[in-house]
Structure formats: C-alpha cells, structure tokens
Design a protein around this motif. Structure first.
Motif, PDB file in Angstrom:
ATOM      1  N   PHE A 111       0.837  -1.205   0.000  1.00  0.00           N
ATOM      2  CA  PHE A 111       0.000   0.000   0.000  1.00  0.00           C
ATOM      3  C   PHE A 111       0.871   1.254   0.000  1.00  0.00           C
ATOM      4  O   PHE A 111       0.574   2.225  -0.713  1.00  0.00           O
ATOM      5  CB  PHE A 111      -0.938  -0.011   1.212  1.00  0.00           C
ATOM      6  N   ASP A 112       1.929   1.240   0.789  1.00  0.00           N
ATOM      7  CA  ASP A 112       2.847   2.388   0.793  1.00  0.00           C
ATOM      8  C   ASP A 112       3.453   2.609  -0.590  1.00  0.00           C
ATOM      9  O   ASP A 112       3.595   3.749  -1.046  1.00  0.00           O
ATOM     10  CB  ASP A 112       3.970   2.169   1.815  1.00  0.00           C
ATOM     11  N   GLU A 113       3.821   1.524  -1.258  1.00  0.00           N
ATOM     12  CA  GLU A 113       4.405   1.666  -2.590  1.00  0.00           C
ATOM     13  C   GLU A 113       3.400   2.283  -3.562  1.00  0.00           C
ATOM     14  O   GLU A 113       3.745   3.182  -4.348  1.00  0.00           O
ATOM     15  CB  GLU A 113       4.881   0.303  -3.115  1.00  0.00           C
ATOM     16  N   LEU A 114       2.174   1.807  -3.524  1.00  0.00           N
ATOM     17  CA  LEU A 114       1.147   2.368  -4.399  1.00  0.00           C
ATOM     18  C   LEU A 114       0.881   3.838  -4.078  1.00  0.00           C
ATOM     19  O   LEU A 114       0.650   4.651  -4.982  1.00  0.00           O
ATOM     20  CB  LEU A 114      -0.147   1.557  -4.254  1.00  0.00           C
ATOM     21  N   TYR A 115       0.932   4.170  -2.810  1.00  0.00           N
ATOM     22  CA  TYR A 115       0.749   5.561  -2.377  1.00  0.00           C
ATOM     23  C   TYR A 115       1.874   6.441  -2.919  1.00  0.00           C
ATOM     24  O   TYR A 115       1.636   7.545  -3.439  1.00  0.00           O
ATOM     25  CB  TYR A 115       0.706   5.598  -0.851  1.00  0.00           C
ATOM     26  N   GLU A 116       3.101   5.956  -2.811  1.00  0.00           N
ATOM     27  CA  GLU A 116       4.245   6.723  -3.303  1.00  0.00           C
ATOM     28  C   GLU A 116       4.209   6.869  -4.820  1.00  0.00           C
ATOM     29  O   GLU A 116       4.621   7.907  -5.369  1.00  0.00           O
ATOM     30  CB  GLU A 116       5.545   6.035  -2.873  1.00  0.00           C
ATOM     31  N   GLN A 117       3.679   5.865  -5.517  1.00  0.00           N
ATOM     32  CA  GLN A 117       3.566   5.927  -6.974  1.00  0.00           C
ATOM     33  C   GLN A 117       2.456   6.862  -7.438  1.00  0.00           C
ATOM     34  O   GLN A 117       2.414   7.247  -8.612  1.00  0.00           O
ATOM     35  CB  GLN A 117       3.288   4.522  -7.532  1.00  0.00           C
ATOM     36  N   GLY A 118       1.537   7.196  -6.535  1.00  0.00           N
ATOM     37  CA  GLY A 118       0.386   8.006  -6.911  1.00  0.00           C
ATOM     38  C   GLY A 118      -0.776   7.204  -7.448  1.00  0.00           C
ATOM     39  O   GLY A 118      -1.767   7.779  -7.919  1.00  0.00           O
ATOM     40  N   ALA A 119      -0.696   5.877  -7.385  1.00  0.00           N
ATOM     41  CA  ALA A 119      -1.803   5.041  -7.851  1.00  0.00           C
ATOM     42  C   ALA A 119      -2.972   5.066  -6.874  1.00  0.00           C
ATOM     43  O   ALA A 119      -4.117   4.787  -7.255  1.00  0.00           O
ATOM     44  CB  ALA A 119      -1.330   3.600  -8.043  1.00  0.00           C
ATOM     45  N   ILE A 120      -2.706   5.370  -5.623  1.00  0.00           N
ATOM     46  CA  ILE A 120      -3.751   5.572  -4.626  1.00  0.00           C
ATOM     47  C   ILE A 120      -3.442   6.867  -3.890  1.00  0.00           C
ATOM     48  O   ILE A 120      -2.282   7.188  -3.623  1.00  0.00           O
ATOM     49  CB  ILE A 120      -3.863   4.387  -3.642  1.00  0.00           C
ATOM     50  N   ARG A 121      -4.477   7.618  -3.578  1.00  0.00           N
ATOM     51  CA  ARG A 121      -4.283   8.936  -2.962  1.00  0.00           C
ATOM     52  C   ARG A 121      -4.422   8.888  -1.450  1.00  0.00           C
ATOM     53  O   ARG A 121      -3.961   9.791  -0.764  1.00  0.00           O
ATOM     54  CB  ARG A 121      -5.260   9.934  -3.586  1.00  0.00           C
ATOM     55  N   ASN A 122      -5.072   7.855  -0.943  1.00  0.00           N
ATOM     56  CA  ASN A 122      -5.216   7.672   0.500  1.00  0.00           C
ATOM     57  C   ASN A 122      -5.255   6.181   0.805  1.00  0.00           C
ATOM     58  O   ASN A 122      -5.737   5.384   0.002  1.00  0.00           O
ATOM     59  CB  ASN A 122      -6.505   8.322   1.016  1.00  0.00           C
ATOM     60  N   VAL A 123      -4.774   5.831   1.994  1.00  0.00           N
ATOM     61  CA  VAL A 123      -4.762   4.442   2.459  1.00  0.00           C
ATOM     62  C   VAL A 123      -5.856   4.271   3.501  1.00  0.00           C
ATOM     63  O   VAL A 123      -5.974   5.070   4.445  1.00  0.00           O
ATOM     64  CB  VAL A 123      -3.393   4.079   3.063  1.00  0.00           C
ATOM     65  N   GLY A 124      -6.653   3.229   3.327  1.00  0.00           N
ATOM     66  CA  GLY A 124      -7.701   2.934   4.284  1.00  0.00           C
ATOM     67  C   GLY A 124      -7.686   1.486   4.716  1.00  0.00           C
ATOM     68  O   GLY A 124      -7.025   0.630   4.103  1.00  0.00           O
TER      69      GLY A 124
END
Length: 263
Positions: A111-124
C-alpha cells in the motif's frame, strides 16, 4: 471525502450498476465505493465514465480482497482494479478485512508503494478493530485515512468512534440502514414522520451528526435521491439522544473470518 457516498455491494448486474452510478453522480453524489470482491469495478467505471461529471470531482474508493493481500498480489490486483475502473488512480484504497492473506508489514508495504507511486491517494482499512488500526499506523509510512465498518443506530460503534477521534482518521459506515431494519424501528420511523422524511434519511442524518461518512447502497433513482436528501435533514439534540437510546444491538455482517473481538 464527501460524507455521503454510493455503496455498490451486491449491485452485480453490470447494466444496473453502471446506471445507478451514473444516476447518483448526476443527482449530486461525489463519492462512490466499490471493492474487488463485489465483481463490479468495471461497471462502476462505466458509470463514472458515462456521467456528466468530471473524474477529478469524484471521490472513488475500492478495496483489496483477503486473497490478494500478499505484497505482489496487492500490486497486481490493484493494477487490475485500476484497469477495470478505467482510472489512473483511486482516491482511497482499503484493506477489505484483516484476515486471509493479510500480514500488516507485507500488505501495508505494498500500500505504501502504491501511495508513493500516486496510484492511490489515501490508504484505508476496513473492518479493523482499534488494535488492528494501531498496528497499521505503526507499520505504514502513509497515514491511515479511514476505517470502513458496519455502523447504524443498532451498531453505533462507540469505541471505534472514540478511537477515530483520538487518532484522527475517518469512519465510513457500510450497511448504514442496517440492511433495511431501520424501517422497522418505531423510534426512527417516528422521527421520520415528524419531519416528513424516510427512516433511511433519519439514519443517515444520525450518522452525519456523529461525524461518520455513510455509503448506503441504492440502485433505483427514487432511493438514490431519497438518500441524498438526508444531507439537508437536521436532527435536534433530543432526536439524536432518542436514537442513541435505542435498546437494540444488531450486527448484520458477521462472517466467520471477522475479527476475534466480535465474538
């Protein structure tokens, strides 16, 4: 995150799902919730694409299912989700349940990787008890934005509401109408009659008074619009207290892989 969204659980007829999403967005909704397990991400994407609403104005959330929570599976399945939804990124990605292949360090690293890539804007996270949320906060680099749980007048989630307020994350209520049981409550229907509205609107307004976002499922235009009308319903302190005092506990979603704390 808009405090009222459209839930799409069990909205699995592709045409109906796409139409309901389009209808909701064009009626004024700006928050749509789906999940890999719902099997309708492509239909949700079709509805968003068909609506006369810009993508950047829609808060879109989906969830990673329990069988896809190993590190590589998170990355691969989210790529598929984005492709099905027809978007470059989602505004919020949830861990659907803390079960199955869930391992906090491995899952949340993805999830952190996707967040850093910009593929997700928030983690839930979803269906997490306080100790699960705290573990996630310790492991994640990204902030925990929201916890999606069952919540309605018969399951008010006092402990989680206090925990969310203390740790500064959002609560999102699924099954906010208790799967139709709010229509059987004399308290909710009585308040509804006093206002000339539906018991659904009363339940949704009560959640808003608690600072909780609600994502009721609706497919037909009438129900979609009725739920949206709850945003203009103001309950008095006395009415909120009457709902708080309802002497009934009723968890509607209780799978055998749910958190042990529910037992």
């Amino acid at each position: 995150m808009p405090m009222l969204g459209l839930g799409t659980w069990q909205n699995d007829d592709p045409e109906e799902c796409a139409t309901s999403v389009q209808t909701a967005l064009e009626a004024g909704y700006r928050h749509v919730d789906t999940a890999q397990a719902y099997g309708n991400e492509d239909a949700v994407g079709d509805g968003i694409a068909a609506a006369d609403v810009a993508r950047e104005d829609v808060f879109l959330a989906t969830k990673v299912w329990t069988s896809n929570l190993a590190y590589d599976d998170v990355l691969d399945s989210v790529a598929d989700s984005l492709d099905d939804l027809g978007v470059d990124a989602v505004d919020l990605l949830y861990v659907h349940w803390p079960s199955g292949e869930y391992d906090a360090e491995e899952t949340l690293a993805a999830f952190d990787e996707l967040y850093e890539q910009g593929a997700i804007r928030n983690v839930g996270v979803s269906n997490f008890e306080p100790h699960h949320v705290e573990e996630a906060m310790e492991v994640l680099d990204a902030p925990v934005f929201a916890n999606q749980v069952e919540m309605h007048p018969f399951l008010p989630q006092e402990e989680l509401r206090a925990h969310a307020a203390e740790h500064d994350y959002e609560l999102v209520a699924y099954s906010p109408l208790a799967r139709g049981e709010v229509f059987e409550s004399d308290v909710l229907t009585g308040i509804a009659d006093d206002h000339g509205v539906s018991a659904a609107q009363v339940s949704l307004a009560w959640l808003r008074e608690k600072g909780v976002t609600a994502i009721p499922k609706a497919t037909g235009r009438d129900h979609i619009v009725d739920n949206l009308s709850s945003t203009t319903l103001d309950l008095s302190d006395e009415e909120v207290a009457r709902i708080d005092d309802v002497e009934r506990t009723d968890r509607r979603i209780d799978p055998d892989f749910g958190p042990d704390a529910w037992d």
